[in-house]
Design a protein around this motif. Structure first.
Motif, PDB file in Angstrom:
ATOM      1  N   TYR A  11       0.826  -1.213   0.000  1.00  0.00           N
ATOM      2  CA  TYR A  11       0.000   0.000   0.000  1.00  0.00           C
ATOM      3  C   TYR A  11       0.863   1.267   0.000  1.00  0.00           C
ATOM      4  O   TYR A  11       0.699   2.152  -0.846  1.00  0.00           O
ATOM      5  N   GLU A  14       3.316   1.542  -3.227  1.00  0.00           N
ATOM      6  CA  GLU A  14       2.592   1.856  -4.464  1.00  0.00           C
ATOM      7  C   GLU A  14       2.036   3.277  -4.437  1.00  0.00           C
ATOM      8  O   GLU A  14       2.001   3.970  -5.459  1.00  0.00           O
ATOM      9  N   MET A  15       1.603   3.707  -3.248  1.00  0.00           N
ATOM     10  CA  MET A  15       1.139   5.091  -3.104  1.00  0.00           C
ATOM     11  C   MET A  15       2.281   6.061  -3.404  1.00  0.00           C
ATOM     12  O   MET A  15       2.118   7.033  -4.149  1.00  0.00           O
ATOM     13  N   ASP A  17       4.962   5.501  -5.182  1.00  0.00           N
ATOM     14  CA  ASP A  17       5.254   5.437  -6.627  1.00  0.00           C
ATOM     15  C   ASP A  17       4.296   6.342  -7.405  1.00  0.00           C
ATOM     16  O   ASP A  17       4.717   7.143  -8.241  1.00  0.00           O
ATOM     17  N   GLY A  18       3.019   6.189  -7.149  1.00  0.00           N
ATOM     18  CA  GLY A  18       2.020   6.977  -7.872  1.00  0.00           C
ATOM     19  C   GLY A  18       2.191   8.459  -7.620  1.00  0.00           C
ATOM     20  O   GLY A  18       2.111   9.283  -8.538  1.00  0.00           O
TER      21      GLY A  18
ATOM     22  N   LEU B 267      -6.737   9.942  -0.912  1.00  0.00           N
ATOM     23  CA  LEU B 267      -5.632  10.207  -1.844  1.00  0.00           C
ATOM     24  C   LEU B 267      -4.700   9.013  -1.979  1.00  0.00           C
ATOM     25  O   LEU B 267      -4.203   8.732  -3.070  1.00  0.00           O
ATOM     26  N   GLU B 268      -4.442   8.319  -0.876  1.00  0.00           N
ATOM     27  CA  GLU B 268      -3.527   7.175  -0.936  1.00  0.00           C
ATOM     28  C   GLU B 268      -3.975   6.197  -2.027  1.00  0.00           C
ATOM     29  O   GLU B 268      -3.162   5.700  -2.808  1.00  0.00           O
ATOM     30  N   LEU B 270      -6.008   6.823  -4.549  1.00  0.00           N
ATOM     31  CA  LEU B 270      -5.944   7.449  -5.880  1.00  0.00           C
ATOM     32  C   LEU B 270      -4.544   7.317  -6.474  1.00  0.00           C
ATOM     33  O   LEU B 270      -4.391   7.100  -7.681  1.00  0.00           O
ATOM     34  N   TYR B 271      -3.522   7.451  -5.638  1.00  0.00           N
ATOM     35  CA  TYR B 271      -2.159   7.331  -6.176  1.00  0.00           C
ATOM     36  C   TYR B 271      -1.845   5.897  -6.575  1.00  0.00           C
ATOM     37  O   TYR B 271      -1.079   5.663  -7.528  1.00  0.00           O
ATOM     38  N   ILE B 272      -2.424   4.934  -5.881  1.00  0.00           N
ATOM     39  CA  ILE B 272      -2.260   3.530  -6.292  1.00  0.00           C
ATOM     40  C   ILE B 272      -2.925   3.325  -7.659  1.00  0.00           C
ATOM     41  O   ILE B 272      -2.382   2.641  -8.537  1.00  0.00           O
ATOM     42  N   TYR B 274      -3.413   5.785  -9.895  1.00  0.00           N
ATOM     43  CA  TYR B 274      -2.638   6.549 -10.877  1.00  0.00           C
ATOM     44  C   TYR B 274      -1.424   5.753 -11.345  1.00  0.00           C
ATOM     45  O   TYR B 274      -1.083   5.738 -12.531  1.00  0.00           O
ATOM     46  N   ARG B 275      -0.766   5.097 -10.381  1.00  0.00           N
ATOM     47  CA  ARG B 275       0.428   4.305 -10.705  1.00  0.00           C
ATOM     48  C   ARG B 275       0.120   3.282 -11.795  1.00  0.00           C
ATOM     49  O   ARG B 275       0.865   3.133 -12.766  1.00  0.00           O
TER      50      ARG B 275
END
Lengths: 332, 332
Positions: A11, A14-15, A17-18, B267-268, B270-272, B274-275
């Motif tokens: 979790y 990957e967060m 990274d994004g 947001l966490e 969402l970034y996963i 986006y990645r």
């Protein structure tokens, strides 16, 4: 409280990274990639400011790495402090030769690791100062401020200290300013639902459908009372009753105000809260400058909100108004 | 899904009060105060851009009133279209003498009221153009694009049209650009939980704890399938399989991408998402410019997320990069 994720163990990474893919002004560093720095390296001659803390609070902590704000952030697992090694990596990445200020929320694990990192790097000759923010009035009485936790008020301290450092102040001056800002801010939160920590898959606490926990901490730490959910106005009145007295405000004083969602609580409700806070402060003749309404310090999908009030003098007001830019906050 | 509010009947008006108090660059107008305009009045000689729609979607719709974006917004009750009178008030407030573009999401009620408002004001001599955004690929097949609903992709069209108008283009030019932008954007959403409409106190739909609805609309309109929640990567792959084909992308093409939370999703996560979207587009040789990750079009506290992809040519890319400023989005 369903979560969109892959392997819960991945979790945080990957967060990160994004985040760095979406915002190329941010980069991962360190042997585990758990340090977020500004692309381009430290600013020569500027005091570096580092922070750190557990994941699950975006934009806190790492989201405030940016121009006129922070230089680096050490990132822990969800709701867990960063490793000492990552604190050191963050400090080295932030060091432009003018010393480094550690600026973070008052939590035991974070404090231990930042203190050890400071000792190690001072042995290497780095000039280090530390300021902890302890703004949550619900977490300990006023006489024991060093036992209070740091919550959303931290964001104002980041902004003020970041602007001071950007203006070319020395480490002693930036640290003194950060201490003044930390002394001037108070916060309190109310929680309506828990959130789920991905690694455990469990809710951070339990609460009935009709209840609110008044004064609860952002990791589900117990608050002042739990009972039936009140109206927005009644909540604001009671929150301000806890927050304002320690600031010793008089008519004509200026404050800044953050109405913050813990995650799920939508903007619509935050503006209803802001409206009442403004009414109460207007009645007392207190002027709000540079207010913030939004999600500035969260606990993932937790429902609830917090209020943070900082008493302003001319210096703090000027520093809040100075230009700044990070992925989640832009002042110009 | 608990809500922090006072009288549910005052939800929208108290929200609007708080919004304008926190952001003094915005003002309420109209006999019911349900029109949001930029303080300072219309910009002489600039094409005015108005939008409108139901409440409960912040920052959509009214939150995009600002520099380089929109001039005015007509505001309805939660999930209900604005009144025709308010559409007219918004158009008058936006009219700087160069005509007014109505730019809004494709929903029946909104369309009816905006159409009537346009007829009335054209009789008075106002030059009016209308562009509706219908980006939700899950809501109707490609052959029936005029039956599709407007969702988060609207935000990119606001930005492009707002920049075109700010650059001094004529009404016909701004309308043609908005049409081009609307034709270039596709979106799809997944919903994990409903939200509660304040006035009724009821959830907008029901869904089991383990389920996701793939393709669901922002008011709970039925999607493509409902089933067990998948991994983040699997959801992104399937979402892009629905969104990308109609854009007919080739290697080297540029797109912009919005990874949007419907409210509670943090947001966490969402970034996963986006990645993974970045990985998929990288593999296809498609370049992402000016991505957005955050809460840009919500349904209050609904959990879920949407992806919007807009194919860019040089003109659209330039307009997305032009300066803009509203309380929820700043480009500089």
């Amino acid at each position: 409280m369903k979560k969109i994720l892959n392997n819960p163990q991945h979790y945080v990474d990957e967060m990160l990274d994004g985040l760095c893919l979406a915002h190329p002004q941010l980069q991962r560093q360190g042997d585990d990639g758990r340090v977020i720095v500004r692309t381009g390296g430290p600013v020569p001659g500027k005091v570096g400011i580092v922070t750190g803390g557990g994941s699950g609070h975006l934009p806190v902590f790492l989201g405030y790495v940016g121009e006129g704000l922070l230089d680096a952030c050490a990132v822990g697992n969800v709701f867990a402090g960063p490793r000492m090694d990552d604190c050191m990596t963050a400090m080295r990445a932030a060091d432009g030769g003018a010393g480094v200020l550690q600026l973070y929320g008052n939590y035991g694990g974070d404090r231990m690791n930042f203190d050890m990192a400071a000792e190690m790097l001072e042995l290497e000759g780095m000039a280090v100062a530390s300021v902890r923010v302890a703004d949550d009035v619900a977490s300990a009485p006023a006489e024991q401020r060093d036992k209070r936790r740091g919550v959303a008020g931290l964001v104002f301290v980041y902004k003020a200290a970041g602007a001071k450092a950007a203006a070319g102040a020395s480490l002693a001056e930036v640290a003194a300013l950060a201490r003044k800002a930390a002394d001037a801010v108070r916060s309190i939160g109310v929680a309506l639902t828990p959130c789920v920590v991905p690694e455990s898959g469990k809710a951070s606490f339990e609460i009935a459908d009709s209840e609110v926990e008044f004064g609860m901490g952002i990791h589900g730490e117990p608050g002042i009372w739990r009972g039936p959910l009140k109206s927005a106005d009644a909540l604001v009145d009671e929150m301000l009753d806890h927050v304002l007295p320690e600031l010793q405000l008089a008519r004509g004083d200026r404050v800044t105000l953050l109405v913050n969602s813990l995650g799920a609580t939508p903007l619509e409700e935050l503006y209803i809260l802001y409206r009442r806070a403004r009414q109460v402060l207007d009645e007392r003749g207190i002027v709000i400058a540079h207010p913030l309404v939004g999600r500035y310090a969260t606990s993932m999908e937790m429902a609830g909100a917090s209020l943070s009030v900082m008493k302003l003098d001319d210096e703090l007001a000027g520093l809040l108004a100075a230009p700044a830019d990070c992925p989640f906050w832009s002042v110009r």
